[in-house]
Every structure is written in structure tokens, then in C-alpha cells.
Motif scaffolding. Structure first.
Motif: not given
Length: 359
Positions: A65-69, A175-188, A203-211
Motif C-alpha cells: 500500500d506504500d505504492y500507487e499503480i 522484464t516486468i512480470l518475467s522474473r521475481k522482483i522486490d518492489v520495495s527496493k524501488y522508488g518507481m 505504460v505501467i507506473c508503480i510509484v512510491r507514494k512519498d515521491l
């Protein structure tokens, strides 16, 4: 007319099951009496599609929930400008890692908005490898660190991330959805859909809410990440049909067992193709083996005068779009999630036969 194996780097192959479902719903989506292409983007029907797409993507990537899609328009290349326009506000510079053509394009656009610190580059190695992260010239006072973990043109991929306190902004188009990633390591995270997600146009954007707070009020409203988030990606009419197809791809991916399951398949596909190339004296791959892409496999014929013949005969064999990018030449097989193992086997069989006849 039978379908071919499509090795295009994008727009790329879509799962056949997704295409068939879209076909069955083309004239009448779930009894609505209209196609998704015809319905209002603010109708209850489309709002349910949008909510489904966000929920499925969140489950597949374990997005907190720390991110917006966000679903935005303009292609990932537009994000090359939109990212610094939003995220540099209040900062003097941004850091960029240069590992290939798309990193280079992102750097060029970012320079229009801020001072760019290129923290490391593999340009002198013809983008065949990735810089040693321990030697990166990071400025921890910068706005963010931008990188492209998979360079579609050069076929270079890396999974580890540099150690930094900077928000990491990553172009995951290939590479999105082709391999496991830890989203929490990214700001966006951002990714053009036309490789592993769906058709071109979103375009899919996953942005940390504080940014989001960095978005200036002076930005055009359709460019502001904060405004896009506040309006659920619907400041104007979004690419409704592309979002619908993305949702169908997410549904298909869940049915395959999710990202973890598809990653195992992708590992097997890439290994089979690279093993064949490495065993051949006729074909070669120019990339450092430690950084070979699972998604985009470039290869070179020992005699480049045979390139045109290889392309012609491969197309006749039902293997399409194998020519390398115009900037590098050679061949390239893009083997995204929707490419079945049977397609990779068919390519290997053709390559073996071609080598026996022309090697």
C-alpha cells in the motif's frame, strides 16, 4: 492462415488464450452489449476492468500500500522526460546508470530538466556488460538513481541493484512480470506494455507514494504523477482497450502460477537457446555471459553475408522478426512470457539446419 512464432522485441507476442478471450468478448463484453473499445471510461463496466487490472498486478508483484499503480500514455520514452519533470523538484541533479541504448536515451532526455550524473557506463565495452557497482560514482544528494535492468537492443540484463539510499527508478519494459522482483527496493518502476503485458499504448507506473509529493503544481496536469494518482489514472480518457488486454494477460499469468512459475519457464527457454549458441561455431552471442538477457537474445552469424538469407528462410519457416535492431545488426530473438518453449525449440531446430546447410 496458421500463426507464426513471433520473436519481435515489441509489440511482441501475446498469449493465444488472451487473444481468443478478447476475440470472444469483442462485440459484447460480459453482456454489456458493447465492446470495451466503445464503452465510457467512466462507466461502471470499465471502472471494474481498471480495478481488476490494478488488483491483479498488485498481487502478481506483491505491491504494498506504500505504492500507487498508474496507467499512463505516451510510451516509456515519454517517461524519460516525465520522470525528471516530476521527481527532480527540489533537487539539483539525478544519477543515471548507462548500460545501453535505452539508458542512453533516458539520459539525453533527463539533461533537458536537470544536471545528470552518469554514475557508470559500459559504452566503451560496446554495451556488452554492466559496470561494477562498487565503482559507481553515486551522489547521495541527487533526486534518484535511474537504471534499465534489461537493455532490449543489446541483450544485457542484471538483477542485483546498487547499494544506495537514493530512490531507484527502473525501466522494466522488457522484464516486468518475467522474473521475481522486490518492489520495495524501488522508488518507481515503469514499463511499456508492449513486451510482457499487452499491446502498445499504455505504460505501467508503480510509484512510491512519498515521491508523489515532488510533483510540482507547475507541471501539465496530465504529466503530474500526483495528479494521475489522485484521479486514478483518468485525468483524461485512458487507453481503455490496452488496459483491458493487460488485465487479461494478468489473469493468464495468474493461471500459469504467477511470476515465480513463469520465471522458471523463462530460465529454461533462455538456457536452451544460449546453450545451443555456445555449442555452435557458426553462431555467437556478444554479451558477457554473466549479464545475458533472458528476454532478448542477440546472436551473430559467422558470415554476415548470410544474414539476409537467414531472415528470409526463417520467415518462410514461420519464425518472424528475428532481425537485430537496425543500430547493431545481426539477429535477435525476443522470448518474452508469451513465447512458448515450442517456439524456442523450433528456432533452435531451424538454426541447426541452417548451419548444416551453410556453415
Amino acid at each position: 492462415m496458421s500463426r507464426v512464432y513471433n520473436f519481435c522485441s515489441g509489440p511482441a507476442a501475446l498469449p493465444e488464450a488472451v487473444l481468443k478471450k478478447a476475440q470472444s468478448e469483442m462485440l459484447d463484453w460480459h453482456g454489456a452489449g458493447v465492446s470495451v473499445m466503445e464503452m465510457s471510461h467512466r462507466s461502471d463496466e470499465f471502472m471494474s476492468i481498471l480495478a481488476s487490472a490494478k488488483a491483479r498486478l498488485s498481487r502478481l508483484l506483491n505491491v504494498s500500500d506504500d505504492y500507487e499503480i498508474l496507467f499512463v500514455q505516451g510510451g516509456a520514452s515519454t517517461l524519460f522526460s516525465q520522470i525528471p519533470a516530476n521527481l527532480v523538484n527540489g533537487f539539483d541533479s539525478a544519477c543515471y546508470l548507462d548500460t545501453g541504448a535505452w539508458s542512453s536515451k533516458a539520459i539525453k532526455e533527463a539533461k533537458r530538466y536537470t544536471k545528470v550524473n552518469v554514475v557508470g557506463s559500459s559504452k566503451e565495452q560496446n554495451y556488452s556488460t554492466v559496470p561494477d557497482f562498487s565503482s559507481l560514482n553515486l551522489d547521495e544528494s541527487a533526486a534518484y538513481l535511474h537504471l534499465c535492468p534489461n537493455e532490449t537492443i543489446g541483450g544485457v540484463e542484471f538483477s542485483d541493484l546498487p547499494e544506495t539510499q537514493l530512490p531507484i527508478v527502473a525501466d522494466l519494459s522488457s522484464t516486468i512480470l518475467s522474473r521475481k522482483i522486490d518492489v520495495s527496493k524501488y522508488g518507481m518502476i515503469y514499463a511499456g506494455a508492449q513486451k510482457n503485458v499487452g499491446p502498445a499504448g499504455v505504460v505501467i507506473c508503480i510509484v512510491r507514494k512519498d515521491l508523489l509529493a515532488r510533483s510540482s503544481d507547475d507541471l501539465p496536469s496530465v504529466w503530474s504523477f500526483a495528479n494521475l494518482a489522485a484521479n486514478d489514472s483518468m485525468i483524461n480518457t485512458p487507453p481503455t482497450f490496452a488496459i483491458y488486454l493487460a488485465d487479461l494477460v494478468f489473469e493468464w499469468l495468474e493461471a500459469q502460477g504467477g511470476v515465480e512459475a513463469i520465471e522458471e519457464i523463462n530460465i529454461r527457454k533462455a538456457k536452451a537457446l544460449y546453450d545451443f549458441i555456445d555449442s555452435s561455431a557458426f553462431y555467437s552471442n556478444p554479451v558477457d555471459p554473466a549479464f545475458r538477457s533472458r528476454m532478448n537474445v542477440p546472436f551473430i552469424l559467422a558470415d554476415d553475408s548470410l544474414d539476409a538469407l537467414f531472415i528470409r528462410e526463417s520467415e518462410e519457416a514461420g519464425l518472424r522478426t528475428l532481425a537485430g535492431h537496425r543500430s547493431v545488426g545481426g539477429m535477435r530473438a525476443s522470448i518474452y512470457n508469451a513465447m512458448p518453449m515450442e517456439g524456442v525449440v523450433a528456432l533452435i531446430d531451424f538454426m541447426r539446419d541452417f548451419e548444416e546447410r551453410h556453415g
